[in-house]
Design an enzyme around this catalytic site. Structure first.
Site, PDB file in Angstrom:
ATOM      1  N   VAL A   1      48.379  74.271  25.898  1.00 35.69           N
ATOM      2  CA  VAL A   1      48.045  74.346  27.125  1.00 35.69           C
ATOM      3  C   VAL A   1      48.952  73.648  27.958  1.00 35.69           C
ATOM      4  CG1 VAL A   1      45.635  73.793  26.770  1.00 35.69           C
ATOM      5  CG2 VAL A   1      46.793  71.879  25.831  1.00 35.69           C
TER       6      VAL A   1
ATOM      7  N   SER B   1      37.797  59.967  28.042  1.00 36.38           N
ATOM      8  CA  SER B   1      37.026  59.204  27.446  1.00 36.38           C
ATOM      9  C   SER B   1      36.395  57.650  27.259  1.00 36.38           C
ATOM     10  CB  SER B   1      38.350  58.937  26.147  1.00 36.38           C
ATOM     11  OG  SER B   1      38.743  57.820  25.493  1.00 36.38           O
TER      12      SER B   1
ATOM     13  N   TYR C   1      48.033  57.074  24.308  1.00 31.29           N
ATOM     14  CA  TYR C   1      46.349  57.275  24.705  1.00 31.29           C
ATOM     15  C   TYR C   1      46.049  57.038  25.695  1.00 31.29           C
ATOM     16  CZ  TYR C   1      42.019  59.827  23.081  1.00 31.29           C
ATOM     17  OH  TYR C   1      40.794  60.569  23.667  1.00 31.29           O
ATOM     18  N   ALA C   2      45.648  55.867  26.063  1.00 30.54           N
ATOM     19  CA  ALA C   2      44.832  55.131  27.047  1.00 30.54           C
ATOM     20  C   ALA C   2      44.998  55.749  28.206  1.00 30.54           C
ATOM     21  CB  ALA C   2      44.530  54.034  26.721  1.00 30.54           C
ATOM     22  N   ALA C   3      46.752  55.565  29.106  1.00 30.64           N
ATOM     23  CA  ALA C   3      47.358  56.285  29.582  1.00 30.64           C
ATOM     24  C   ALA C   3      46.950  57.402  30.376  1.00 30.64           C
ATOM     25  CB  ALA C   3      48.481  55.965  30.093  1.00 30.64           C
TER      26      ALA C   3
ATOM     27  N   LYS D   1      44.235  59.313  29.995  1.00 26.88           N
ATOM     28  CA  LYS D   1      42.551  59.364  29.631  1.00 26.88           C
ATOM     29  C   LYS D   1      42.025  58.698  30.702  1.00 26.88           C
ATOM     30  CE  LYS D   1      42.101  62.085  26.202  1.00 26.88           C
ATOM     31  NZ  LYS D   1      41.732  63.225  26.702  1.00 26.88           N
TER      32      LYS D   1
ATOM     33  N   ILE E   1      33.459  60.099  18.642  1.00 24.80           N
ATOM     34  CA  ILE E   1      32.412  61.280  18.174  1.00 24.80           C
ATOM     35  C   ILE E   1      32.974  62.108  16.826  1.00 24.80           C
ATOM     36  CG2 ILE E   1      32.048  64.064  18.948  1.00 24.80           C
ATOM     37  CD1 ILE E   1      30.619  61.609  20.607  1.00 24.80           C
TER      38      ILE E   1
HETATM   39  P1  NAP Z   1      40.047  68.053  17.692  1.00 26.04           P
HETATM   40  O1  NAP Z   1      38.552  68.593  16.753  1.00 26.04           O
HETATM   41  O2  NAP Z   1      41.346  68.133  17.220  1.00 26.04           O
HETATM   42  O3  NAP Z   1      40.129  69.186  19.211  1.00 26.04           O
HETATM   43  C1  NAP Z   1      40.878  69.435  20.386  1.00 26.04           C
HETATM   44  C2  NAP Z   1      41.072  70.525  19.885  1.00 26.04           C
HETATM   45  O4  NAP Z   1      42.209  70.666  21.010  1.00 26.04           O
HETATM   46  C3  NAP Z   1      41.787  71.210  18.969  1.00 26.04           C
HETATM   47  O5  NAP Z   1      40.960  72.284  18.608  1.00 26.04           O
HETATM   48  C4  NAP Z   1      43.113  71.504  18.774  1.00 26.04           C
HETATM   49  O6  NAP Z   1      44.173  72.129  18.125  1.00 26.04           O
HETATM   50  C5  NAP Z   1      43.456  71.596  20.594  1.00 26.04           C
HETATM   51  N1  NAP Z   1      44.525  70.902  20.976  1.00 26.04           N
HETATM   52  C6  NAP Z   1      45.423  70.027  20.302  1.00 26.04           C
HETATM   53  N2  NAP Z   1      46.663  70.139  20.936  1.00 26.04           N
HETATM   54  C7  NAP Z   1      46.457  71.709  21.663  1.00 26.04           C
HETATM   55  C8  NAP Z   1      46.999  72.327  22.534  1.00 26.04           C
HETATM   56  N3  NAP Z   1      48.470  71.597  22.864  1.00 26.04           N
HETATM   57  N4  NAP Z   1      47.397  73.654  23.106  1.00 26.04           N
HETATM   58  C9  NAP Z   1      46.270  74.441  22.596  1.00 26.04           C
HETATM   59  N5  NAP Z   1      45.531  73.579  22.138  1.00 26.04           N
HETATM   60  C10 NAP Z   1      45.825  71.866  21.554  1.00 26.04           C
HETATM   61  O7  NAP Z   1      39.017  66.686  18.681  1.00 26.04           O
HETATM   62  P2  NAP Z   1      38.219  65.678  19.792  1.00 26.04           P
HETATM   63  O8  NAP Z   1      37.507  65.118  19.170  1.00 26.04           O
HETATM   64  O9  NAP Z   1      36.779  67.500  19.510  1.00 26.04           O
HETATM   65  O10 NAP Z   1      39.317  66.303  21.071  1.00 26.04           O
HETATM   66  C11 NAP Z   1      38.555  67.187  21.932  1.00 26.04           C
HETATM   67  C12 NAP Z   1      38.362  66.025  23.118  1.00 26.04           C
HETATM   68  O11 NAP Z   1      37.843  64.753  23.568  1.00 26.04           O
HETATM   69  C13 NAP Z   1      40.405  65.128  23.708  1.00 26.04           C
HETATM   70  O12 NAP Z   1      40.648  65.395  24.963  1.00 26.04           O
HETATM   71  C14 NAP Z   1      39.688  63.524  23.076  1.00 26.04           C
HETATM   72  O13 NAP Z   1      40.678  62.503  23.628  1.00 26.04           O
HETATM   73  C15 NAP Z   1      37.972  63.540  24.102  1.00 26.04           C
HETATM   74  N6  NAP Z   1      37.231  62.427  22.711  1.00 26.04           N
HETATM   75  C16 NAP Z   1      37.448  62.502  21.845  1.00 26.04           C
HETATM   76  C17 NAP Z   1      36.440  61.627  21.277  1.00 26.04           C
HETATM   77  C18 NAP Z   1      36.684  61.343  19.679  1.00 26.04           C
HETATM   78  O14 NAP Z   1      36.157  59.793  19.077  1.00 26.04           O
HETATM   79  N7  NAP Z   1      36.159  62.650  19.471  1.00 26.04           N
HETATM   80  C19 NAP Z   1      36.011  60.495  21.830  1.00 26.04           C
HETATM   81  C20 NAP Z   1      37.041  60.247  23.460  1.00 26.04           C
HETATM   82  C21 NAP Z   1      37.896  61.213  23.955  1.00 26.04           C
HETATM   83  P3  NAP Z   1      44.290  71.909  16.942  1.00 26.04           P
HETATM   84  O15 NAP Z   1      43.461  71.044  16.206  1.00 26.04           O
HETATM   85  O16 NAP Z   1      45.016  73.096  16.191  1.00 26.04           O
HETATM   86  O17 NAP Z   1      45.676  70.947  17.015  1.00 26.04           O
END
Ligand code: NAP
Length: 259
Positions: free
Chosen positions: A63, A141, A156-158, A160, A189
């Site tokens: 991305v 987030s 990270y917080a910055a 978000k 999550i």
């Molecule tokens: P996740 O399962 O790790 O999903 C993140 C996805 O983004 C993965 O498929 C990852 O691929 C992909 N990714 C990372 N870097 C990338 C890059 N440079 N180019 C293209 N794809 C990339 O985690 P998730 O929890 O679903 O996170 C999704 C979003 O939710 C994030 O923005 C996170 O900040 C937000 N969020 C999550 C939580 C939580 O508790 N889980 C809470 C608040 C917000 P790879 O795995 O192959 O690296």
């Protein structure tokens, strides 16, 4: 099938919230461009979409890389003819460490994926959304918006907080093109995001306050599921939310209210 004839782009679609959102949008009838940087994971999401009778377009890209993002969006438009919905979800936790220990290159990597990635996702896709109007949902987030208590998560917080600023700024800029721009702000999550987290010096950064055990009121402490976020994303992507723009929606079971 409220998204029949719509085309959606979901970044980070190979796992977690992105995967659940891609499946939910496909179930609602959208053709979904599943974008990410790990082909094997994208293939699984695409196969799951096809198994429920949907259509997926596999888009392998980092991305934060302009050339691969431009080429992915071109592929999606060539294959599907239009773009209506963009879910800017790809993100990393990065390194969580005391500010005087966090290395410049670690700071840069979190900013690169979470912020440059969000910017590029919108930069390459908005020209197509402008053709017919559409909906953008940025996955932010509670961190940086409602809570500031995750030890060492300054970078990270910055990112978000900045994502919510981007959403509000663009809701005004893009309103005249009938493009709505909103954010979801998940709490904890259950996903694999911890694989993308490196924590150092936690004793130094932990907030010295004891919170009651089970700090997610609506589930008695259990983390949410990716599908809990995906259903709010479907609402924001669909015409059900036609008068909602520039709004962060907290999907945290009340977790952020305790902090
Ligand atoms: P996740 O399962 O790790 O999903 C993140 C996805 O983004 C993965 O498929 C990852 O691929 C992909 N990714 C990372 N870097 C990338 C890059 N440079 N180019 C293209 N794809 C990339 O985690 P998730 O929890 O679903 O996170 C999704 C979003 O939710 C994030 O923005 C996170 O900040 C937000 N969020 C999550 C939580 C939580 O508790 N889980 C809470 C608040 C917000 P790879 O795995 O192959 O690296």
């Amino acid at each position: 099938m409220e998204l029949r004839s719509k085309v959606a782009l979901v970044t980070g679609a190979g796992s977690g919230i992105g995967r659940a959102s891609a499946l939910t949008l496909a179930e609602a009838g959208a053709v979904v461009g599943v974008l990410g940087h790990t082909r094997s994971e994208l293939e699984k999401t695409a196969a799951e979409i096809e198994a429920i009778g949907g259509t997926a377009v596999l888009l392998e890209a980092d991305v934060a890389d302009e050339a691969s993002m431009r080429s992915s969006i071109s592929t999606l438009i060539e294959t599907s003819g239009r773009l209506d919905i963009v879910i800017a979800n790809a993100g990393i936790n990065g390194v969580w460490a005391p500010i005087d220990d966090l290395k410049p290159e670690e700071w840069d990597q979190t900013i690169r994926v979470n912020l440059r990635g969000t910017y590029l996702t919108l930069n390459v896709s908005v020209p197509y959304l402008k053709r017919h109007g559409g909906s953008v949902v940025v996955v932010s987030s509670i961190n940086g918006n409602r809570t500031f208590s995750t030890p060492g998560a300054t970078a990270y917080a910055a990112t978000k907080a900045a994502q919510v600023a981007i959403v509000q700024q663009l809701a005004l800029e893009l309103g005249r093109h009938r493009i709505r721009v909103n954010a979801v702000c998940p709490g904890a999550i259950e996903t694999d995001i911890n694989d993308n987290t490196k924590v150092r010096g936690k004793d130094e950064t932990a907030v010295p306050v004891e919170y009651p055990a089970g700090d997610i009121p609506i589930t008695g402490g259990k983390s949410g599921e990716s599908e809990d976020v995906a259903s709010v994303i479907l609402f924001l992507a669909s015409d059900q939310s036609r008068h909602v723009t520039g709004t962060p929606v907290y999907v945290d079971g009340g977790q952020g209210l305790l902090r």
